[in-house]
Design a protein around this motif. Structure first.
Motif, PDB file in Angstrom:
ATOM      1  N   ALA A 217      45.813  -4.122  14.227  1.00  8.66           N
ATOM      2  CA  ALA A 217      45.461  -4.458  12.852  1.00  8.66           C
ATOM      3  C   ALA A 217      44.097  -5.144  12.796  1.00  8.66           C
ATOM      4  CB  ALA A 217      46.530  -5.365  12.242  1.00  8.66           C
ATOM      5  N   TRP A 218      43.834  -6.028  13.759  1.00  2.87           N
ATOM      6  CA  TRP A 218      42.590  -6.782  13.760  1.00  2.87           C
ATOM      7  C   TRP A 218      41.382  -5.864  13.936  1.00  2.87           C
ATOM      8  CZ3 TRP A 218      41.636 -11.608  12.340  1.00  2.87           C
ATOM      9  CH2 TRP A 218      40.387 -12.161  12.670  1.00  2.87           C
ATOM     10  N   TYR A 219      41.485  -4.947  14.883  1.00  2.71           N
ATOM     11  CA  TYR A 219      40.361  -4.052  15.157  1.00  2.71           C
ATOM     12  C   TYR A 219      40.425  -2.774  14.321  1.00  2.71           C
ATOM     13  CZ  TYR A 219      38.969  -7.049  19.005  1.00  2.71           C
ATOM     14  OH  TYR A 219      38.545  -8.128  19.741  1.00  2.71           O
ATOM     15  N   GLY A 220      41.629  -2.249  14.124  1.00  3.35           N
ATOM     16  CA  GLY A 220      41.751  -0.985  13.415  1.00  3.35           C
ATOM     17  C   GLY A 220      41.478  -1.072  11.930  1.00  3.35           C
ATOM     18  N   LYS A 221      41.772  -2.217  11.332  1.00  3.42           N
ATOM     19  CA  LYS A 221      41.556  -2.389   9.900  1.00  3.42           C
ATOM     20  C   LYS A 221      40.200  -3.020   9.583  1.00  3.42           C
ATOM     21  CE  LYS A 221      46.437  -2.550   8.661  1.00  3.42           C
ATOM     22  NZ  LYS A 221      47.519  -3.314   7.973  1.00  3.42           N
ATOM     23  N   GLY A 222      39.366  -3.161  10.599  1.00  6.92           N
ATOM     24  CA  GLY A 222      37.991  -3.574  10.360  1.00  6.92           C
ATOM     25  C   GLY A 222      37.725  -5.061  10.305  1.00  6.92           C
ATOM     26  N   HIS A 223      38.736  -5.888  10.595  1.00  4.55           N
ATOM     27  CA  HIS A 223      38.503  -7.337  10.532  1.00  4.55           C
ATOM     28  C   HIS A 223      37.515  -7.784  11.601  1.00  4.55           C
ATOM     29  CE1 HIS A 223      41.674  -7.514   7.617  1.00  4.55           C
ATOM     30  NE2 HIS A 223      42.586  -7.078   8.475  1.00  4.55           N
ATOM     31  N   ALA A 224      37.631  -7.228  12.805  1.00  7.22           N
ATOM     32  CA  ALA A 224      36.727  -7.608  13.893  1.00  7.22           C
ATOM     33  C   ALA A 224      35.282  -7.263  13.530  1.00  7.22           C
ATOM     34  CB  ALA A 224      37.132  -6.908  15.188  1.00  7.22           C
ATOM     35  N   ALA A 225      35.065  -6.070  12.997  1.00 12.57           N
ATOM     36  CA  ALA A 225      33.711  -5.645  12.629  1.00 12.57           C
ATOM     37  C   ALA A 225      33.178  -6.436  11.432  1.00 12.57           C
ATOM     38  CB  ALA A 225      33.708  -4.151  12.315  1.00 12.57           C
ATOM     39  N   ARG A 226      34.033  -6.676  10.467  1.00 16.27           N
ATOM     40  CA  ARG A 226      33.615  -7.387   9.259  1.00 16.27           C
ATOM     41  C   ARG A 226      33.215  -8.830   9.568  1.00 16.27           C
ATOM     42  NH1 ARG A 226      36.904 -10.456   5.903  1.00 16.27           N
ATOM     43  NH2 ARG A 226      38.737  -9.626   6.974  1.00 16.27           N
ATOM     44  N   LEU A 227      33.965  -9.468  10.474  1.00 17.48           N
ATOM     45  CA  LEU A 227      33.724 -10.873  10.783  1.00 17.48           C
ATOM     46  C   LEU A 227      32.910 -11.079  12.057  1.00 17.48           C
ATOM     47  CD1 LEU A 227      37.342 -12.172  10.032  1.00 17.48           C
ATOM     48  CD2 LEU A 227      35.327 -12.414   8.572  1.00 17.48           C
TER      49      LEU A 227
ATOM     50  N   ALA B 253      38.439 -15.930   9.508  1.00 18.12           N
ATOM     51  CA  ALA B 253      39.169 -15.327  10.624  1.00 18.12           C
ATOM     52  C   ALA B 253      40.539 -15.976  10.799  1.00 18.12           C
ATOM     53  CB  ALA B 253      38.349 -15.449  11.905  1.00 18.12           C
ATOM     54  N   MET B 254      40.597 -17.299  10.670  1.00 15.65           N
ATOM     55  CA  MET B 254      41.870 -17.993  10.831  1.00 15.65           C
ATOM     56  C   MET B 254      42.846 -17.619   9.723  1.00 15.65           C
ATOM     57  SD  MET B 254      42.596 -21.993  11.738  1.00 15.65           S
ATOM     58  CE  MET B 254      41.702 -22.668  10.332  1.00 15.65           C
ATOM     59  N   GLN B 255      42.380 -17.546   8.505  1.00 19.10           N
ATOM     60  CA  GLN B 255      43.249 -17.161   7.393  1.00 19.10           C
ATOM     61  C   GLN B 255      43.739 -15.723   7.537  1.00 19.10           C
ATOM     62  OE1 GLN B 255      40.725 -17.944   4.030  1.00 19.10           O
ATOM     63  NE2 GLN B 255      41.074 -20.168   4.079  1.00 19.10           N
ATOM     64  N   THR B 256      42.853 -14.841   7.973  1.00 13.94           N
ATOM     65  CA  THR B 256      43.241 -13.441   8.173  1.00 13.94           C
ATOM     66  C   THR B 256      44.275 -13.325   9.289  1.00 13.94           C
ATOM     67  OG1 THR B 256      41.031 -12.711   7.494  1.00 13.94           O
ATOM     68  CG2 THR B 256      42.382 -11.130   8.691  1.00 13.94           C
ATOM     69  N   MET B 257      44.070 -14.062  10.353  1.00 14.70           N
ATOM     70  CA  MET B 257      45.022 -14.057  11.461  1.00 14.70           C
ATOM     71  C   MET B 257      46.390 -14.534  11.004  1.00 14.70           C
ATOM     72  SD  MET B 257      46.613 -16.414  13.678  1.00 14.70           S
ATOM     73  CE  MET B 257      45.533 -17.852  13.694  1.00 14.70           C
ATOM     74  N   GLN B 258      46.446 -15.605  10.239  1.00 16.30           N
ATOM     75  CA  GLN B 258      47.716 -16.135   9.748  1.00 16.30           C
ATOM     76  C   GLN B 258      48.436 -15.111   8.878  1.00 16.30           C
ATOM     77  OE1 GLN B 258      46.612 -19.767   7.775  1.00 16.30           O
ATOM     78  NE2 GLN B 258      46.232 -20.880   9.677  1.00 16.30           N
TER      79      GLN B 258
END
Length: 335
Positions: free
Chosen positions: A142-152, A175-180
């Protein structure tokens, strides 16, 4: 009890067959329980990412009781996407639901919490490491596939249930809020008391026994580095103290020294990255002092034993390990 033993035996067979099969599915950010990877490599990856990519904020994350809260239904769906053999899936379900038996002075205690709540893969179980990796993989996908890693611009380093998120300046809070949010969707709970946002270089953080952050070399020159954490050093001192406790005074000297060497040597084999010279020297002096006192108490005598048992006797006659000769002062460039 017979059901539990059968599940354990079947679990060993399943583990041997599945480890290699699922290895290709695990992600490069996962360092736990995998051939050719270990915690030291996870620490090195964290250090290199921090030093080379301008990381200035770190989410030092903690999950509440990860192994015992993994939901069985979602976990088995992860497995069934790759495994179609009904017997294998049945064996895994049987193993996950097997009761845990603990024996103590009060007798035998049997727990069926995993079966009752449909959650958990017991720590120490033969298949637990693989299943824990498989489920944590869902977060990484989810972190990498949904673009969170690239966005942040935020990268995850994971070992078992320990992980950090390495972020550029100003991205850590998001990043912390998204992870939670993602962990909640996975049915997991973030320990908010132990999870924190670290601001570099003013702060440092502990990961897998190491403290990672800014250090100062000769002339006050700052550099990014690693060293054994204070908690890791304290734990070793406590173990040295326990090994040389007066309660072991009836044991022979050779076995105590051998045990000391095993514990200290094993610790140093892992904690050999960064500026360790001064830490090694302090631990060496502590081990010498504790061993001398133990030798004196073994003979029913008081005192510190410095005159009775000089360094030459401890090292050349008894064979106490010498930490000062083990990569003393290893530079962080070799970390």
């Amino acid at each position: 009890m017979q059901e539990q033993v059968m599940a354990r035996r079947s679990g060993r067979e399943v583990r041997c067959g599945l480890n290699g099969y699922f290895e290709v599915n695990l992600l490069p950010q996962q360092y736990g329980f995998r051939a050719g990877l270990d915690a030291k490599l996870a620490v090195r990856r964290t250090y290199f990412t921090l030093a080379k990519q301008g990381i200035r904020e770190v989410v030092d994350a903690d999950l509440s009781d990860y192994f015992n809260t993994i939901p069985h239904g979602a976990l088995m769906r992860c497995v069934s996407r790759r495994i179609a053999d009904g017997k294998v899936l049945h064996t895994l379900r049987q193993w996950l639901q097997a009761p845990v038996v603990e024996r103590g002075k009060g007798g035998e205690r049997r727990s069926t919490a995993a079966k009752d709540h449909c959650r958990g893969t017991p720590q120490g179980g033969v298949v637990s490491p693989l299943l824990a990796n498989l489920y944590f993989r869902r977060f990484l996908l989810a972190w990498y596939g949904k673009g969170h890693a690239a966005r942040l611009g935020a990268h995850v380093v994971n070992y078992a249930d320990d992980f950090v998120i390495l972020c550029p300046l100003g991205r850590g809070q998001t990043a912390m809020q998204t992870m939670q949010r993602l962990m909640t969707q996975l049915g997991l709970t973030v320990n908010l008391e132990k999870t924190r946002l670290v601001h570099l270089p003013e702060e440092s953080f502990d990961f897998l026994g190491y403290t990672i952050g800014r250090f100062f070399g000769k002339g006050g020159r700052p550099y990014w580095g690693t060293c054994p954490s204070k908690r890791s050093v304290h734990r070793l001192r406590q173990e040295i103290h326990d090994i040389t406790s007066v309660r072991w005074s009836t044991l022979d000297v050779e076995s105590r020294v051998e045990r000391l060497n095993q514990v200290i040597g094993g610790w140093a084999n892992y904690f050999d990255q960064g500026p360790v010279g001064k830490i090694y020297q302090a631990l060496q002096r502590y081990a010498e002092r504790r061993l001398r006192i133990w030798l004196m108490r073994k003979q029913g005598r008081k005192g510190t034993g410095y005159r009775q048992y000089p360094d030459q006797f401890l090292y050349e006659h008894l064979g106490l390990i010498r930490l000062r000769t083990r990569r003393e002062g290893l530079s962080n460039a070799k970390a």
